[in-house]
Design a protein around this motif. Structure first.
Motif, short mmCIF file in Angstrom:
data_model
loop_
_atom_site.label_atom_id
_atom_site.label_comp_id
_atom_site.label_asym_id
_atom_site.label_seq_id
_atom_site.Cartn_x
_atom_site.Cartn_y
_atom_site.Cartn_z
N ARG A 186 0.85 -1.19 0.00
CA ARG A 186 0.00 0.00 0.00
C ARG A 186 0.89 1.24 0.00
O ARG A 186 1.97 1.24 0.58
CB ARG A 186 -0.91 0.02 1.23
CG ARG A 186 -1.96 -1.08 1.27
CD ARG A 186 -2.98 -0.92 0.15
NE ARG A 186 -4.06 -1.90 0.26
CZ ARG A 186 -4.05 -3.12 -0.27
NH1 ARG A 186 -2.98 -3.52 -0.96
NH2 ARG A 186 -5.07 -3.93 -0.13
N PHE A 187 0.42 2.28 -0.65
CA PHE A 187 1.17 3.52 -0.68
C PHE A 187 1.34 4.08 0.74
O PHE A 187 0.47 3.92 1.60
CB PHE A 187 0.46 4.57 -1.53
CG PHE A 187 0.45 4.27 -3.00
CD1 PHE A 187 1.62 3.93 -3.67
CD2 PHE A 187 -0.73 4.33 -3.73
CE1 PHE A 187 1.61 3.66 -5.03
CE2 PHE A 187 -0.75 4.06 -5.09
CZ PHE A 187 0.43 3.72 -5.73
N ASP A 188 2.45 4.78 0.95
CA ASP A 188 2.69 5.49 2.19
C ASP A 188 1.65 6.60 2.34
O ASP A 188 1.15 7.15 1.35
CB ASP A 188 4.10 6.08 2.18
CG ASP A 188 4.43 6.81 3.47
OD1 ASP A 188 4.78 6.14 4.45
OD2 ASP A 188 4.32 8.06 3.47
N ASN B 29 1.92 9.60 3.07
CA ASN B 29 2.33 10.88 2.45
C ASN B 29 2.08 10.91 0.95
O ASN B 29 2.07 11.97 0.33
CB ASN B 29 3.81 11.14 2.74
CG ASN B 29 4.08 11.38 4.21
OD1 ASN B 29 3.28 12.01 4.90
ND2 ASN B 29 5.20 10.87 4.70
N HIS B 30 1.88 9.73 0.36
CA HIS B 30 1.63 9.64 -1.08
C HIS B 30 0.19 10.00 -1.44
O HIS B 30 -0.07 10.50 -2.53
CB HIS B 30 1.93 8.21 -1.55
CG HIS B 30 1.86 8.01 -3.03
ND1 HIS B 30 2.93 8.27 -3.86
CD2 HIS B 30 0.85 7.57 -3.84
CE1 HIS B 30 2.58 8.02 -5.12
NE2 HIS B 30 1.33 7.59 -5.13
N THR B 31 -0.72 9.79 -0.50
CA THR B 31 -2.14 9.90 -0.84
C THR B 31 -2.96 10.79 0.09
O THR B 31 -4.15 11.03 -0.18
CB THR B 31 -2.79 8.51 -0.84
OG1 THR B 31 -2.45 7.83 0.38
CG2 THR B 31 -2.30 7.67 -2.01
N PRO C 132 1.29 18.47 2.84
CA PRO C 132 1.36 17.19 3.56
C PRO C 132 0.67 17.26 4.91
O PRO C 132 0.60 18.32 5.54
CB PRO C 132 2.86 16.98 3.72
CG PRO C 132 3.45 18.35 3.72
CD PRO C 132 2.58 19.15 2.78
#
Length: 232
Positions: free
Chosen positions: A215-217, A219-221, A230
């Motif tokens: 799964r994306f971090d 902070n990515h999404t 952020p």
């Protein structure tokens, strides 16, 4: 037994008063995978009912509860449903397949009942009066695509509830969007107002579990206040 009473029993079971150990919600979210293959062992009716009650307990816009679930367990019917789902073997292997539909006309048929139940649960009369006016004004202007989009959103909340309840109870699931709308309608003899949103295959894993795709971090999404600030 009323749905609220059954939901209360389900809640008490989840707190540890049931003989069967259930995963916590955080465990269920962490452990869930889309199961690639099932062993076909039958699901006890009591557990299947818990899954369905979880779906029925989901929130929906105006509490309209537009979902309709068709539970497919018979071998012959699963075989027919598989043919309507691009021949995916898991449809036939699963112990049960819950076909999650939305009824585009549900709000018309159920509005009075929904308001009556709301009043019984403490809904103010002023809110009930607004609902009698606002709901038809809102939904009656939807075109077909808008209605299907709305049903997709509402029904998938219920599907997610059922999926996580299944994981909590020790079952595996595979949510499926690969099917042909009209073929599913034909197999299940669905009313024209029904729109199939997803198939949820339920059972026990056969063979190795699906790999974890990652799964994306956060902070990515996830952003704060506006894109792309952020979250701190």
């Amino acid at each position: 037994m009323a749905l609220i009473e059954e939901a209360d029993l389900m809640d008490r079971a989840a707190t540890g008063k049931s003989a069967k150990h259930e995963k916590t919600l955080s465990q269920a979210i962490r452990d869930r995978r889309a199961t690639p293959s099932f062993d076909g062992a039958p699901i006890p009716a009591e557990d299947l009912r818990k899954l369905l009650l979880a779906g029925l307990s989901a929130p929906s816009g105006y509490n309209l509860q537009p979902w309709r679930f068709i539970v497919v367990q018979g071998e012959a019917q699963k075989k027919r449903l598989r043919a309507a789902a691009f021949n995916q073997a898991k449809v036939e292997e699963a112990s049960a397949v819950i076909v999650a539909c939305g009824d585009a006309d549900g709000w018309r048929k159920d509005l009075d009942l929904i308001i009556a139940q709301g009043l019984e649960g403490g809904m103010p009369e002023s809110y009930a009066d607004q609902a009698r006016t606002n709901i038809p004004q809102y939904l009656s202007h939807f075109n077909s695509d808008q209605m299907h989009g709305w049903l997709n959103k509402m029904v998938m909340i219920a599907v997610t509830h059922m999926m996580l309840m299944a994981e909590a109870l020790g079952y595996d699931t595979a949510p499926m969007e690969g099917f042909e709308q009209e073929k599913v309608r034909e197999v299940l003899r669905l009313p024209l107002s029904y729109w199939t949103v997803a198939l949820l295959a339920v059972g026990h894993l056969k063979g190795p579990d699906k790999f974890f795709g990652g799964r994306f971090d956060i902070n990515h999404t996830v952003f704060s206040e506006e894109f792309p600030k952020p979250l701190k």
